[in-house]
Design a protein around this motif. Structure first.
Motif, short mmCIF file in Angstrom:
data_model
loop_
_atom_site.label_atom_id
_atom_site.label_comp_id
_atom_site.label_asym_id
_atom_site.label_seq_id
_atom_site.Cartn_x
_atom_site.Cartn_y
_atom_site.Cartn_z
N VAL A 123 0.73 -1.18 0.02
CA VAL A 123 0.04 -0.16 -0.02
C VAL A 123 1.05 1.07 -0.01
O VAL A 123 0.62 2.20 -0.46
CB VAL A 123 -0.90 -0.13 1.11
CG1 VAL A 123 -1.56 1.55 1.54
CG2 VAL A 123 -2.11 -1.05 1.14
N ALA A 124 2.03 1.27 0.61
CA ALA A 124 2.93 2.44 0.77
C ALA A 124 3.41 2.63 -0.72
O ALA A 124 3.48 3.88 -1.03
CB ALA A 124 3.94 1.93 1.73
N SER A 125 3.88 1.63 -1.55
CA SER A 125 4.22 1.92 -2.77
C SER A 125 3.16 2.47 -3.57
O SER A 125 3.76 3.32 -4.18
CB SER A 125 4.86 0.46 -3.45
OG SER A 125 5.30 0.78 -4.66
N LEU A 126 2.07 1.97 -3.50
CA LEU A 126 0.88 2.75 -4.38
C LEU A 126 0.82 4.23 -3.87
O LEU A 126 0.41 4.90 -4.61
CB LEU A 126 -0.42 1.70 -4.03
CG LEU A 126 -1.80 1.94 -4.91
CD1 LEU A 126 -2.48 0.86 -5.14
CD2 LEU A 126 -2.45 3.29 -4.68
N GLY B 181 -1.02 9.20 -8.51
CA GLY B 181 -1.68 9.12 -9.79
C GLY B 181 -3.17 8.43 -10.03
O GLY B 181 -3.74 8.06 -11.07
N VAL B 182 -3.58 8.04 -8.62
CA VAL B 182 -5.22 7.33 -8.63
C VAL B 182 -6.29 8.25 -8.01
O VAL B 182 -5.73 9.22 -7.08
CB VAL B 182 -4.90 6.18 -7.81
CG1 VAL B 182 -4.11 5.07 -8.50
CG2 VAL B 182 -4.68 6.30 -6.47
N ASP B 183 -7.33 8.21 -8.63
CA ASP B 183 -8.28 8.93 -7.96
C ASP B 183 -9.09 8.22 -6.97
O ASP B 183 -10.14 8.95 -6.22
CB ASP B 183 -9.39 9.45 -9.30
CG ASP B 183 -8.56 10.22 -10.24
OD1 ASP B 183 -7.99 11.28 -10.23
OD2 ASP B 183 -8.93 9.83 -11.53
N ALA B 184 -9.30 7.12 -6.81
CA ALA B 184 -10.03 6.31 -6.04
C ALA B 184 -9.13 4.80 -5.70
O ALA B 184 -8.42 4.43 -6.77
CB ALA B 184 -11.31 5.99 -6.44
N VAL B 185 -9.35 4.17 -4.81
CA VAL B 185 -8.97 2.75 -4.75
C VAL B 185 -10.09 1.76 -4.41
O VAL B 185 -10.91 2.06 -3.39
CB VAL B 185 -7.72 2.84 -3.58
CG1 VAL B 185 -7.47 1.49 -2.92
CG2 VAL B 185 -6.69 3.37 -4.10
N TYR B 186 -9.91 0.46 -4.80
CA TYR B 186 -10.98 -0.57 -4.60
C TYR B 186 -10.06 -1.54 -3.55
O TYR B 186 -8.95 -1.97 -4.27
CB TYR B 186 -11.32 -1.16 -5.80
CG TYR B 186 -12.21 -2.18 -5.68
CD1 TYR B 186 -13.51 -2.29 -4.87
CD2 TYR B 186 -11.80 -3.55 -6.31
CE1 TYR B 186 -14.18 -3.47 -4.79
CE2 TYR B 186 -12.61 -4.59 -6.24
CZ TYR B 186 -13.79 -4.72 -5.21
OH TYR B 186 -14.48 -5.85 -5.29
N ILE B 187 -10.49 -1.80 -2.80
CA ILE B 187 -9.88 -2.65 -1.49
C ILE B 187 -10.85 -4.17 -1.79
O ILE B 187 -11.81 -4.25 -1.25
CB ILE B 187 -9.81 -2.22 -0.17
CG1 ILE B 187 -8.94 -0.79 -0.24
CG2 ILE B 187 -9.52 -3.11 0.69
CD1 ILE B 187 -8.88 -0.30 1.13
N ALA B 188 -10.01 -4.90 -2.07
CA ALA B 188 -10.73 -6.54 -2.53
C ALA B 188 -10.03 -7.45 -1.71
O ALA B 188 -10.36 -8.66 -2.19
CB ALA B 188 -10.69 -6.69 -3.94
#
Length: 349
Positions: A74-77, A82-89
């Protein structure tokens, strides 16, 4: 002569018309695969980054879906941006740990259901989201589907009269291997959080917060819930009869029964959480069926589109699956687990 019964049309916009977002996906299992493929087929949004604890799995996932950003944490992401939203799956037990740094950094999150292991974890995440002014939503995808919108209109119009009872069930014949995630308490396994969340969330949508629970169930050899039955009362009146199991496939249908008629989702070969029809039968004999497009593999597009629309409007939550709804459903599941004596390892500390 009595006029024929006509049902309202679904009001939900086409997911393809929602604003485009650059998504990050955390975890690379089946639901992440389905979400990413659906997003690319049915919306203008794209997954631009994927994170997994395994760099190899992240790279393989990225190659399958033409994703440029590959991360082993997660830290690397977060550092890449460059992301507007994150989906946690990820499995339920990891949702709180993975979502918290995202919210803290100001990244909007869509968290797979069940939102967290328990209501306390949800309150912590949502409290942080409110403090940081960050959008957060539970990916209870059924609530965002067109048939559910038709049902909400039917209920709001009073077509069924006073709601007396909601009956809903979700059961699947799941693997009995102790190492399978559904059998693993470390991952939040069991029927309730994965399957039972559907009927409980459905009943909460119709009846409001559930209380006065009567619970019966049994645990697997690994200590997670195998089968659960729940009777409850709704805050807006009416009762609920709900069931879930990971030992057998159930009919997987839902009924809303009122003083003037009843509505059925599922029972036509499609489950109530991904229905193709909604049938309303009134006490005077009139009946109508709303024939809706098959949800198929692109049902998840509706939740992603809803989040994109709410973000564009500057909102922090969706009324279709509000923060209060998410906490309410988890409170019910907490109460059910308490009756069964089911505590997950991640909750003990």
């Amino acid at each position: 002569m009595t006029a024929p019964l006509e049902l309202p049309a679904a009001r939900l916009p086409d997911p393809a018309a929602a604003p485009a977002l650059r998504w990050g996906v955390i975890a690379t299992g089946h639901i992440a695969e389905q979400f990413t493929a659906t997003l690319h087929r049915a919306t203008a949004s794209r997954v631009v980054a994927v994170a997994s604890r395994s760099a190899e799995r992240a790279a393989e996932f990225a190659a399958r879906h033409c994703i440029e950003g590959v991360h082993d944490s997660v830290a690397s992401l977060l550092a890449a941006g460059g992301v507007d939203a994150v989906y946690i799956a990820s499995p339920h037990a990891q949702h709180h740990e993975l979502a918290r740094p995202m919210i803290d950094a100001g990244v909007p999150v869509l968290i797979e259901k069940a939102f967290t292991l328990n209501a306390d974890q949800a309150r912590d995440l949502l409290g942080l989201a409110r403090e940081r002014g960050v959008f957060a939503m539970e990916a209870m995808w059924s609530r965002f589907l067109p048939p559910y919108d038709v049902l909400r209109q039917v209920l709001a119009a009073g077509l069924l009269g006073e709601v007396v009872e909601v009956v809903a069930e979700h059961g699947q014949a799941m693997p009995t291997d102790p190492a399978h995630r559904m059998q693993d308490p470390e991952l939040g396994g069991g029927a309730l959080l994965d399957l039972g969340v559907y009927p409980i969330s459905f009943a909460q949508m119709v009846l409001g917060d559930l209380a006065d629970l009567s619970v019966r169930g049994e645990l697997t050899a690994t200590g997670v819930d195998a089968t659960v039955g729940v009777l409850a009362r709704g805050a807006r009146g009416g009762a609920a009869r709900l069931g879930t199991t990971l030992r057998a496939r159930m009919p997987n249908e839902a009924l809303v029964i009122g003083t003037e008629g009843w509505a059925r989702l599922g029972g036509d070969g499609a489950p109530f959480y991904a229905p193709t029809t909604l049938t309303v039968t009134l006490a005077d004999g009139r009946e109508a069926t709303a024939e809706l497009p098959a949800v198929g593999e692109d049902g998840l597009a509706h939740e992603a589109a809803e989040m994109a629309r709410r973000l564009a409007a500057g909102e922090l939550e969706s009324p279709l699956m509000s923060w209060a709804d998410t906490v309410s459903v988890l409170e019910t599941m907490d109460a059910v687990r308490a009756e069964l004596g089911l505590v997950y390892p991640g909750e003990i500390a």
